[in-house]
Design an enzyme around this catalytic site. Structure first.
Site, mmCIF file in Angstrom:
data_model
loop_
_atom_site.group_PDB
_atom_site.id
_atom_site.type_symbol
_atom_site.label_atom_id
_atom_site.label_comp_id
_atom_site.label_asym_id
_atom_site.label_seq_id
_atom_site.Cartn_x
_atom_site.Cartn_y
_atom_site.Cartn_z
ATOM 1 N N LYS A 1 -29.338 31.646 6.609
ATOM 2 C CA LYS A 1 -29.616 30.952 5.365
ATOM 3 C C LYS A 1 -29.399 31.939 4.223
ATOM 4 C CE LYS A 1 -31.450 28.615 1.994
ATOM 5 N NZ LYS A 1 -30.713 27.513 1.357
ATOM 6 N N PHE A 2 -28.605 31.559 3.224
ATOM 7 C CA PHE A 2 -28.394 32.413 2.058
ATOM 8 C C PHE A 2 -29.364 32.019 0.951
ATOM 9 C CE2 PHE A 2 -24.478 32.983 4.355
ATOM 10 C CZ PHE A 2 -24.123 34.296 4.085
ATOM 11 N N ASN B 1 -38.067 46.148 8.802
ATOM 12 C CA ASN B 1 -36.789 45.463 8.666
ATOM 13 C C ASN B 1 -36.097 45.567 10.009
ATOM 14 O OD1 ASN B 1 -37.052 44.962 5.880
ATOM 15 N ND2 ASN B 1 -36.350 47.034 5.395
ATOM 16 N N GLN C 1 -41.922 50.645 8.456
ATOM 17 C CA GLN C 1 -42.205 51.543 7.344
ATOM 18 C C GLN C 1 -43.561 51.228 6.721
ATOM 19 O OE1 GLN C 1 -38.974 52.529 4.611
ATOM 20 N NE2 GLN C 1 -37.580 51.189 5.725
ATOM 21 N N HIS D 1 -35.075 54.088 22.584
ATOM 22 C CA HIS D 1 -34.099 53.630 21.589
ATOM 23 C C HIS D 1 -33.644 52.188 21.832
ATOM 24 C CE1 HIS D 1 -30.992 54.411 18.530
ATOM 25 N NE2 HIS D 1 -30.135 53.785 19.312
ATOM 26 N N GLU E 1 -31.480 29.400 -5.398
ATOM 27 C CA GLU E 1 -32.703 30.064 -4.954
ATOM 28 C C GLU E 1 -33.076 31.227 -5.870
ATOM 29 O OE1 GLU E 1 -30.237 28.986 -3.168
ATOM 30 O OE2 GLU E 1 -30.957 27.981 -1.367
ATOM 31 N N CYS F 1 -34.901 59.230 17.473
ATOM 32 C CA CYS F 1 -35.190 59.516 18.877
ATOM 33 C C CYS F 1 -35.967 60.836 19.012
ATOM 34 C CB CYS F 1 -33.892 59.584 19.696
ATOM 35 S SG CYS F 1 -33.308 57.953 20.244
ATOM 36 N N GLN G 1 -35.188 27.363 -1.297
ATOM 37 C CA GLN G 1 -34.847 26.026 -0.792
ATOM 38 C C GLN G 1 -34.621 26.131 0.694
ATOM 39 O OE1 GLN G 1 -31.660 25.028 0.462
ATOM 40 N NE2 GLN G 1 -32.123 22.853 0.603
ATOM 41 N N HIS H 1 -33.116 51.894 16.231
ATOM 42 C CA HIS H 1 -34.297 52.427 16.929
ATOM 43 C C HIS H 1 -35.529 51.659 16.436
ATOM 44 C CE1 HIS H 1 -36.139 55.887 19.165
ATOM 45 N NE2 HIS H 1 -37.191 55.295 18.633
ATOM 46 N N SER I 1 -30.957 50.276 8.851
ATOM 47 C CA SER I 1 -29.821 51.173 9.037
ATOM 48 C C SER I 1 -29.868 51.900 10.374
ATOM 49 C CB SER I 1 -29.748 52.168 7.875
ATOM 50 O OG SER I 1 -31.017 52.736 7.634
ATOM 51 N N CYS J 1 -29.165 59.496 17.011
ATOM 52 C CA CYS J 1 -30.231 58.750 16.317
ATOM 53 C C CYS J 1 -31.276 59.717 15.749
ATOM 54 C CB CYS J 1 -30.894 57.777 17.291
ATOM 55 S SG CYS J 1 -32.424 57.062 16.636
ATOM 56 N N HIS K 1 -38.499 50.686 14.720
ATOM 57 C CA HIS K 1 -39.352 51.358 13.728
ATOM 58 C C HIS K 1 -39.694 50.442 12.563
ATOM 59 C CE1 HIS K 1 -35.532 51.686 11.557
ATOM 60 N NE2 HIS K 1 -36.214 52.055 10.495
HETATM 61 O O1 LIG Z 1 -35.457 52.364 3.933
HETATM 62 P P1 LIG Z 1 -34.229 51.841 4.630
HETATM 63 O O2 LIG Z 1 -34.538 51.198 5.959
HETATM 64 O O3 LIG Z 1 -33.114 52.829 4.714
HETATM 65 O O4 LIG Z 1 -33.696 50.693 3.675
HETATM 66 C C1 LIG Z 1 -33.966 49.322 3.803
HETATM 67 O O5 LIG Z 1 -35.330 49.012 3.498
HETATM 68 C C2 LIG Z 1 -35.765 49.262 2.165
HETATM 69 C C3 LIG Z 1 -37.182 48.736 2.025
HETATM 70 O O6 LIG Z 1 -37.278 47.341 2.282
HETATM 71 C C4 LIG Z 1 -34.830 48.616 1.123
HETATM 72 O O7 LIG Z 1 -35.185 49.064 -0.159
HETATM 73 C C5 LIG Z 1 -33.368 48.951 1.395
HETATM 74 O O8 LIG Z 1 -32.541 48.211 0.514
HETATM 75 C C6 LIG Z 1 -33.027 48.601 2.858
HETATM 76 O O9 LIG Z 1 -31.690 48.918 3.138
HETATM 77 O O1 LIG Z 2 -24.036 24.631 -1.596
HETATM 78 P P1 LIG Z 2 -23.295 25.668 -0.810
HETATM 79 O O2 LIG Z 2 -22.350 26.470 -1.644
HETATM 80 O O3 LIG Z 2 -22.656 25.121 0.436
HETATM 81 O O4 LIG Z 2 -24.437 26.676 -0.297
HETATM 82 C C1 LIG Z 2 -24.808 27.866 -0.889
HETATM 83 O O5 LIG Z 2 -25.482 27.656 -2.142
HETATM 84 C C2 LIG Z 2 -26.732 26.950 -2.069
HETATM 85 C C3 LIG Z 2 -27.348 26.949 -3.456
HETATM 86 O O6 LIG Z 2 -27.562 28.245 -3.955
HETATM 87 C C4 LIG Z 2 -27.683 27.590 -1.055
HETATM 88 O O7 LIG Z 2 -28.807 26.734 -0.869
HETATM 89 C C5 LIG Z 2 -27.014 27.808 0.314
HETATM 90 O O8 LIG Z 2 -27.876 28.524 1.154
HETATM 91 C C6 LIG Z 2 -25.710 28.590 0.094
HETATM 92 O O9 LIG Z 2 -25.048 28.780 1.320
#
Ligand SMILES: O=P(O)(O)O[C@H]1O[C@H](CO)[C@@H](O)[C@H](O)[C@H]1O
Ligand SMILES: O=P(O)(O)O[C@H]1O[C@H](CO)[C@@H](O)[C@H](O)[C@H]1O
Lengths: 339, 339
Positions: A311-312, A153, A168, A113, A317, A54, A323, A164, A161, A51, A166
């Site tokens: 949730k995607f 994050n 930013q 860690h 969205e 660490c 949504q 540990h 990534s 890491c 942390h």
């Molecule tokens: O800086 P990291 O932790 O390697 O990277 C992560 O955080 C960043 C800041 O939100 C993003 O831009 C990257 O896409 C994400 O993978």
């Molecule tokens: O409607 P689906 O394909 O089941 O669902 C997908 O598309 C939707 C619309 O972009 C989103 O709200 C959901 O989070 C996603 O999983």
């Protein structure tokens, strides 16, 4: 409570950004046949020789981490913003660009860690808060830095990534989009009402007590009326403060307690190390008074129904509006029970 | 080409939304130790008896899909927006909400379970375009519908829960956030210049020829100057058209060809069925002329470096502004070579 908001699709206004979220309470019953996230509940060792965060280990650029005991801050080895970068302006018809310089730092919350904020007690988290204050102060004094974004994050699903513990700090010369929106909305309200938008909102929430998860003397943890993510939450200081430097040491401890209570509840919710991105929105460091600003910390966790179903925020969205299926009020009830 | 934009961190303005994207060209060298996405390059059968979108199969609500031959449209069984929903307004201090009604549809692009748009020829895709036109017309005539969002989520990583080739149409009574922004920016420009913002931008892009992937008589495929996603692209009609109904049948075929060329190049890029969310932004269906609108289709693909490494829009991106590593110009070069 207004029951229409629990039964029918509607949109709610985010008073801080001026944007809307679409809420579809009836849709929570939708079966899920899509992608499942990987859960990693493996216990990590307290020290990992591979890491790069660490204590005592060597980072990719050859620097050796000190044997730090609580918090350790360093400049990001792959910074998205650099202070020694060239400055320029491009205005070529409808193509507009300008250089953006800044300073990016990494802040380790603990040498252990295996931990996360959810495993640390308020006194330990208070040290993280002190480090945020110290870094904020340093960056705020830099004339080239006009805004400081503190964030974390957590979890592989949130692009983290390294497990540990942390966070930013990315600081830069201009205001990022989200901060610009909140700056505008708060200034507008302050001008019209001579009071804090978020402060007045907080008073209303405290009176209703429908979306409050937890409070102590100085802080309130709540799910905002306009929350986007299924279990989104916000920590708001009761006193109107423009930035985190306004906090006394005692308030810093109460802030740490609020973070502790919330992250512990999150971990219990789906019995997993709960992933999220968190961030502190506060006043620009442009030398102005910024009396319209009321700082706050938000948590955006992606999980929806279990440790593996998130949730995607995709199609609709991305092209329309965020949504959500379960309402803010349902999320609060679930989180409250875990305290 | 301005080389500063390839060497130093900067921000670029999205003229359609008025928002900025942070570009960090030097950061593409960052090693990746984070989450890897699952790749599914398994060949699917042309018919899957467990798929609720295949012809002749029974859906969850008991309805049986017809034995359709090209495109099949039905109302979403788990619609986020419903037309028979209650209407109401909540204005309780700083809590503002209003009901949102609408109609959500699913559109199968082909009865062949194994296909995606990238495997279909322009004549087959033209049938999808015709279906979009037909549905748009129907919804536009509905007095309760003021905006129609056509989109597709492709791939498990984009929250798509069924690999059968399909997209969605969500229509509603008010304008979603993203459309509202584009409506405002285009109206402002049109008022000031009496011409199309996107049309004028397109003319500039065609002259420069630095970000064009492909063009035919009626359409241009390009990576916009302000692209957020690593391989984001946009299909723009050369003629100023407010919505997709303005397309002739011949133009619909050229639009289909543009979709075909782009999706085929995408699949070649990382030798995988390339995930993305795509969507068509067009004029509101509010009965106004909307002469300021110039419709376009955008593709937001998440992959960054390979079939398994995606760009995470998390922490800084959620609290600040979107951020990208490789520049739009580099992405164009890579895509152009695959035509
Ligand atoms: O800086 P990291 O932790 O390697 O990277 C992560 O955080 C960043 C800041 O939100 C993003 O831009 C990257 O896409 C994400 O993978
Ligand atoms: O409607 P689906 O394909 O089941 O669902 C997908 O598309 C939707 C619309 O972009 C989103 O709200 C959901 O989070 C996603 O999983």
């Amino acid at each position: 409570m207004n029951t229409d908001l629990q039964d029918y699709s509607h949109k709610r206004l985010n008073i801080l950004t001026g944007e809307w979220v679409l809420v579809s309470p009836h849709r929570a019953k939708r079966p899920w046949q899509g992608q499942n996230e990987a859960v990693s509940n493996e216990k990590r060792p307290t020290y990992d020789e591979t890491c790069y965060l660490c204590a005592g280990n060597t980072r990719i650029n050859g620097e050796v981490n000190p044997n730090y005991e609580d918090v350790f801050v360093f400049t990001n080895d792959f910074a998205a913003l650099q202070s020694d970068s060239k400055t320029f302006l491009v205005e070529d018809g409808l193509m507009k660009a300008q250089s953006e310089t800044g300073i990016c730092k990494v802040i380790c919350f603990s040498p252990d860690h295996s931990k996360s904020l959810a495993h640390m007690n308020p006194n330990e988290i208070q040290k993280v808060v002190f480090a945020w204050q110290k870094e904020f102060k340093l960056l705020a004094e830099n004339p080239d830095i006009n805004y400081v974004q503190i964030f974390e994050n957590k979890g592989a699903v949130m692009g983290c990534s390294n497990p540990h513990p942390h966070g930013q700090i990315w600081s830069q010369s201009t205001l990022p989009n989200e901060v610009d929106k909140k700056n505008t909305q708060q200034a507008k309200y302050y001008k019209a009402n001579k009071s804090s938008l978020l402060g007045d909102y907080l008073a209303q929430e405290l009176e209703k007590n429908e979306r409050i998860i937890f409070q102590n003397n100085d802080f309130v943890v709540l799910v905002p009326f306009w929350a986007i993510w299924p279990f989104e939450a916000m920590i708001v200081p009761k006193a109107v403060q423009a930035n985190i430097l306004a906090m006394s040491d005692e308030q810093a401890l109460n802030f740490a307690e609020a973070i502790s209570v919330l992250t512990k509840a999150y971990d219990k919710l789906f019995n997993t190390s709960f992933p999220y991105s968190s961030g502190i929105h506060q006043a620009p460091t442009d030398g102005e008074a910024n009396g319209h600003w009321h700082w706050h910390m938000s948590f955006y966790p992606p999980l929806l129904r279990s440790a593996t179903v998130k949730k995607f925020m995709v199609g609709y969205e991305m092209f329309g509006s965020p949504q959500r299926d379960i309402t803010a009020e349902t999320a609060v009830k679930m989180l409250r029970e875990l305290l």
